[in-house]
Scaffold this motif. Structure first.
Motif, PDB file in Angstrom:
ATOM      1  N   HIS A   1     -81.731-148.817  52.259  1.00 10.92           N
ATOM      2  CA  HIS A   1     -80.380-148.950  51.703  1.00 10.92           C
ATOM      3  C   HIS A   1     -79.971-147.714  50.907  1.00 10.92           C
ATOM      4  CE1 HIS A   1     -82.583-150.338  48.149  1.00 10.92           C
ATOM      5  NE2 HIS A   1     -81.489-150.113  47.464  1.00 10.92           N
TER       6      HIS A   1
ATOM      7  N   LEU B   1     -76.674-145.450  51.882  1.00  8.75           N
ATOM      8  CA  LEU B   1     -75.615-145.241  50.897  1.00  8.75           C
ATOM      9  C   LEU B   1     -75.424-143.762  50.566  1.00  8.75           C
ATOM     10  CD1 LEU B   1     -76.463-148.237  48.562  1.00  8.75           C
ATOM     11  CD2 LEU B   1     -74.420-148.009  50.009  1.00  8.75           C
TER      12      LEU B   1
ATOM     13  N   GLU C   1     -72.021-141.583  51.492  1.00 10.01           N
ATOM     14  CA  GLU C   1     -71.229-140.934  50.448  1.00 10.01           C
ATOM     15  C   GLU C   1     -71.120-139.430  50.702  1.00 10.01           C
ATOM     16  OE1 GLU C   1     -70.969-140.536  45.610  1.00 10.01           O
ATOM     17  OE2 GLU C   1     -72.198-142.118  46.501  1.00 10.01           O
TER      18      GLU C   1
ATOM     19  N   ARG D   1     -77.470-155.229  50.058  1.00  8.86           N
ATOM     20  CA  ARG D   1     -77.496-154.107  49.106  1.00  8.86           C
ATOM     21  C   ARG D   1     -76.462-153.054  49.481  1.00  8.86           C
ATOM     22  NH1 ARG D   1     -84.034-153.721  48.745  1.00  8.86           N
ATOM     23  NH2 ARG D   1     -84.302-155.547  47.415  1.00  8.86           N
TER      24      ARG D   1
ATOM     25  N   ARG E   1     -72.991-154.410  48.629  1.00  5.52           N
ATOM     26  CA  ARG E   1     -72.742-154.424  47.181  1.00  5.52           C
ATOM     27  C   ARG E   1     -72.450-153.041  46.616  1.00  5.52           C
ATOM     28  NH1 ARG E   1     -76.811-158.343  46.808  1.00  5.52           N
ATOM     29  NH2 ARG E   1     -78.392-156.781  46.329  1.00  5.52           N
ATOM     30  N   HIS E   2     -73.116-152.014  47.147  1.00  4.48           N
ATOM     31  CA  HIS E   2     -73.054-150.707  46.498  1.00  4.48           C
ATOM     32  C   HIS E   2     -72.269-149.637  47.256  1.00  4.48           C
ATOM     33  CE1 HIS E   2     -75.815-152.145  43.467  1.00  4.48           C
ATOM     34  NE2 HIS E   2     -76.585-152.610  44.428  1.00  4.48           N
TER      35      HIS E   2
ATOM     36  N   LYS F   1     -69.334-147.365  48.717  1.00  4.90           N
ATOM     37  CA  LYS F   1     -68.015-146.963  48.207  1.00  4.90           C
ATOM     38  C   LYS F   1     -66.966-147.017  49.317  1.00  4.90           C
ATOM     39  CE  LYS F   1     -69.902-144.316  44.457  1.00  4.90           C
ATOM     40  NZ  LYS F   1     -70.046-143.043  43.788  1.00  4.90           N
TER      41      LYS F   1
END
Length: 112
Positions: free
Chosen positions: A62, A66, A70, A97, A100-101, A103
């Protein structure tokens, strides 16, 4: 998809230090090559061939997803997820996960 770019991403979990002594030299590179080849096969099956980027990363799944999303200024993450089990509600799955995180928007498809 005017001006869009599709990237197939696979994250290999890191090999723990206590295990790495028992794994043949070059195994990590072979695993990366095999994963990249499989991404190419998936791209061919989907009919997107060489138009999609293919990336293999190593690390916490995860976190790598992420961070890559980004840094690459991704608008949408699409990922598969298994049917959650009871323990997933307590500790969270990779998909949870990321959702939830992230962007950006995340589309989670079940049973792919």
């Amino acid at each position: 998809m005017d001006g869009g770019k599709l990237t197939l991403l696979h994250v290999l979990p890191p090999i723990p230090g206590y295990v790495s002594a028992y794994i043949p030299e070059g195994q990590s590179e072979k695993s990366q090559e095999r994963a990249l080849k499989q991404l190419g096969e998936i791209a061919q099956e989907l009919g997107i061939g060489d138009t999609a980027g293919k990336i293999v990363l190593i690390g916490s799944v995860h976190i790598q997803i992420l961070a890559w999303a980004e840094n690459a200024d991704v608008n949408l993450i699409v990922m598969a997820s298994h049917q959650p089990e009871f323990t997933d509600y307590l500790i969270g799955t990779t998909a949870a996960r990321v959702v939830r995180h992230a962007k950006c928007s995340v589309l989670v498809a079940r049973n792919l």
